[in-house]
Design a protein around this motif. Structure first.
Motif, short mmCIF file in Angstrom:
data_model
loop_
_atom_site.label_atom_id
_atom_site.label_comp_id
_atom_site.label_asym_id
_atom_site.label_seq_id
_atom_site.Cartn_x
_atom_site.Cartn_y
_atom_site.Cartn_z
N GLU A 66 -4.87 16.43 -5.59
CA GLU A 66 -5.92 17.32 -5.08
C GLU A 66 -7.32 16.95 -5.58
OE1 GLU A 66 -5.60 19.43 -2.56
OE2 GLU A 66 -3.56 18.67 -2.53
N ASP A 67 -7.45 16.58 -6.84
CA ASP A 67 -8.78 16.22 -7.37
C ASP A 67 -9.23 14.84 -6.88
OD1 ASP A 67 -8.81 18.61 -8.72
OD2 ASP A 67 -8.11 17.74 -10.61
N THR A 68 -8.33 14.07 -6.28
CA THR A 68 -8.64 12.72 -5.85
C THR A 68 -9.11 12.67 -4.40
OG1 THR A 68 -6.82 12.06 -7.30
CG2 THR A 68 -7.74 10.36 -5.91
N PHE A 69 -8.69 13.64 -3.58
CA PHE A 69 -9.11 13.65 -2.18
C PHE A 69 -10.62 13.84 -2.09
CE2 PHE A 69 -4.68 15.12 -1.32
CZ PHE A 69 -4.32 14.11 -0.44
N SER A 70 -11.23 13.12 -1.17
CA SER A 70 -12.66 13.30 -0.95
C SER A 70 -12.87 14.31 0.16
CB SER A 70 -13.31 11.96 -0.56
OG SER A 70 -12.97 11.62 0.77
N LYS A 71 -14.08 14.75 0.32
CA LYS A 71 -14.40 15.69 1.39
C LYS A 71 -14.39 15.00 2.75
CE LYS A 71 -17.11 18.59 -1.64
NZ LYS A 71 -16.65 19.92 -1.72
N VAL A 72 -14.51 13.69 2.75
CA VAL A 72 -14.58 12.94 4.00
C VAL A 72 -13.18 12.56 4.49
CG1 VAL A 72 -15.48 10.85 5.09
CG2 VAL A 72 -16.83 12.02 3.34
N GLU A 73 -12.36 12.07 3.61
CA GLU A 73 -11.03 11.58 3.97
C GLU A 73 -9.96 12.62 3.64
OE1 GLU A 73 -10.51 8.91 5.64
OE2 GLU A 73 -12.48 8.00 5.43
N ASP A 74 -8.91 12.65 4.45
CA ASP A 74 -7.81 13.56 4.17
C ASP A 74 -6.56 12.79 3.75
OD1 ASP A 74 -7.37 12.46 6.63
OD2 ASP A 74 -7.11 14.35 7.69
N TYR A 75 -6.80 11.58 3.24
CA TYR A 75 -5.70 10.78 2.71
C TYR A 75 -6.22 9.92 1.57
CZ TYR A 75 -7.53 6.60 5.01
OH TYR A 75 -8.31 5.54 5.39
N ILE A 76 -5.27 9.41 0.79
CA ILE A 76 -5.58 8.49 -0.30
C ILE A 76 -4.73 7.24 -0.07
CG2 ILE A 76 -5.40 8.07 -2.78
CD1 ILE A 76 -5.58 11.17 -3.05
N LYS A 77 -5.33 6.10 -0.24
CA LYS A 77 -4.59 4.84 -0.13
C LYS A 77 -4.54 4.19 -1.50
CE LYS A 77 -4.52 0.38 2.21
NZ LYS A 77 -5.22 -0.52 3.14
N LEU A 78 -3.33 3.90 -1.95
CA LEU A 78 -3.11 3.20 -3.20
C LEU A 78 -2.74 1.75 -2.86
CD1 LEU A 78 -0.73 5.82 -4.85
CD2 LEU A 78 -3.19 5.66 -5.15
N ASN A 79 -3.23 0.82 -3.64
CA ASN A 79 -2.89 -0.58 -3.43
C ASN A 79 -2.14 -1.11 -4.64
OD1 ASN A 79 -4.25 -1.11 -0.87
ND2 ASN A 79 -6.12 -0.69 -2.05
N TYR A 80 -1.04 -1.80 -4.38
CA TYR A 80 -0.22 -2.35 -5.46
C TYR A 80 -1.07 -3.20 -6.41
CZ TYR A 80 3.46 -4.75 -7.98
OH TYR A 80 4.25 -5.24 -8.98
N LYS A 81 -1.93 -4.05 -5.83
CA LYS A 81 -2.72 -4.98 -6.65
C LYS A 81 -3.69 -4.26 -7.59
CE LYS A 81 -6.24 -5.51 -3.21
NZ LYS A 81 -6.91 -6.20 -2.22
N ASP A 82 -4.01 -2.99 -7.32
CA ASP A 82 -4.92 -2.23 -8.17
C ASP A 82 -4.20 -1.54 -9.33
OD1 ASP A 82 -7.03 -2.98 -6.52
OD2 ASP A 82 -6.84 -1.17 -5.28
N SER A 83 -2.88 -1.57 -9.35
CA SER A 83 -2.07 -0.93 -10.41
C SER A 83 -2.52 0.50 -10.71
CB SER A 83 -2.12 -1.76 -11.70
OG SER A 83 -1.56 -3.03 -11.49
N PRO A 84 -2.36 1.42 -9.75
CA PRO A 84 -2.80 2.81 -9.98
C PRO A 84 -2.15 3.43 -11.22
CG PRO A 84 -2.15 2.46 -7.69
CD PRO A 84 -1.75 1.24 -8.45
N ILE A 85 -2.95 4.19 -11.97
CA ILE A 85 -2.50 4.80 -13.22
C ILE A 85 -2.33 6.30 -13.01
CG2 ILE A 85 -3.05 5.22 -15.64
CD1 ILE A 85 -4.85 2.73 -15.51
N PHE A 86 -1.23 6.83 -13.56
CA PHE A 86 -0.93 8.26 -13.49
C PHE A 86 -0.62 8.78 -14.88
CE2 PHE A 86 -0.18 6.77 -9.29
CZ PHE A 86 -0.38 7.84 -8.44
N SER A 119 0.84 -1.19 0.00
CA SER A 119 0.00 0.00 0.00
C SER A 119 0.88 1.24 0.00
CB SER A 119 -0.88 0.05 1.25
OG SER A 119 -1.67 -1.11 1.35
N ALA A 120 0.32 2.32 -0.53
CA ALA A 120 1.00 3.62 -0.47
C ALA A 120 -0.04 4.64 -0.01
CB ALA A 120 1.57 4.00 -1.82
N TYR A 121 0.41 5.60 0.76
CA TYR A 121 -0.50 6.59 1.32
C TYR A 121 -0.03 7.99 0.96
CZ TYR A 121 -2.02 2.72 4.28
OH TYR A 121 -2.49 1.52 4.74
N VAL A 122 -1.02 8.83 0.66
CA VAL A 122 -0.79 10.25 0.43
C VAL A 122 -1.72 11.00 1.37
CG1 VAL A 122 -0.87 12.11 -1.27
CG2 VAL A 122 -0.37 9.78 -2.01
N PHE A 123 -1.17 11.98 2.07
CA PHE A 123 -1.97 12.75 3.02
C PHE A 123 -2.04 14.21 2.60
CE2 PHE A 123 -0.54 9.04 5.24
CZ PHE A 123 -1.62 8.69 6.01
#
Length: 155
Positions: free
Chosen positions: A119-139, A58-62
């Motif tokens: 910034e466009d990925t953060f929700s109003k509820v959470e102040d972090y984003i969790k990325l999972n290796y198995k989901d292969s996040p695309i940038f 997992s990777a986290y962005v706050f």
């Protein structure tokens, strides 16, 4: 020497060695990441998994200014490697494997040569984003003034 003192010193030495090893592993992986990023050409889409030459789950962005306590509660453990960001423009990406920080990307894009836009990925509820290796996040990537900027397209 008193047996309790010897045991206490031994524990302190082992703890210090463990922290040093953990820091050096994280730093080596951050350098590996930077080396791979430096090979990227102009704008394209990339999988974050293809940029990491180390294992992670997992990777986290706050969001900027998130406290260490909030970070530790979110990732599930404490780490001396982790720093709080001190402005909105800083990178902070924490890669975790087996309750250990295996890579900590931190700093200003001008200093490290890359930046992340979540910034466009953060929700109003959470102040972090969790990325999972198995989901292969695309940038998507964009090179501006010799700095590669990553924008998250899909988690």
């Amino acid at each position: 020497m008193n047996r309790k003192i010897i045991i206490g010193i031994s524990i302190l030495i082992l703890f210090t060695l463990g922290v040093t090893f953990s820091n050096s592993k994280s730093e080596k992986n951050a350098k590996k990441f930077q080396r791979v990023v430096n090979t990227l050409e102009e704008s394209k889409e990339v999988l974050i998994n293809d940029l990491t030459e180390f294992e992670w789950d997992s990777a986290y962005v706050f969001k900027a200014y998130t406290s260490k306590e909030k970070i530790f509660n979110t990732i599930g453990f404490k780490s001396q490697i982790i720093e709080e960001t001190v402005s909105e423009g800083m990178n902070q990406l924490i890669f975790v494997k087996d309750k250990q920080v295996v890579c900590f990307l931190y700093g200003y894009p001008d200093n490290v040569g890359y930046g992340f836009n979540f910034e466009d990925t953060f929700s109003k509820v959470e102040d972090y984003i969790k990325l999972n290796y198995k989901d292969s996040p695309i940038f998507s990537t964009e090179k501006i003034d010799n700095i590669i900027y990553f924008t998250c397209l899909a988690l």
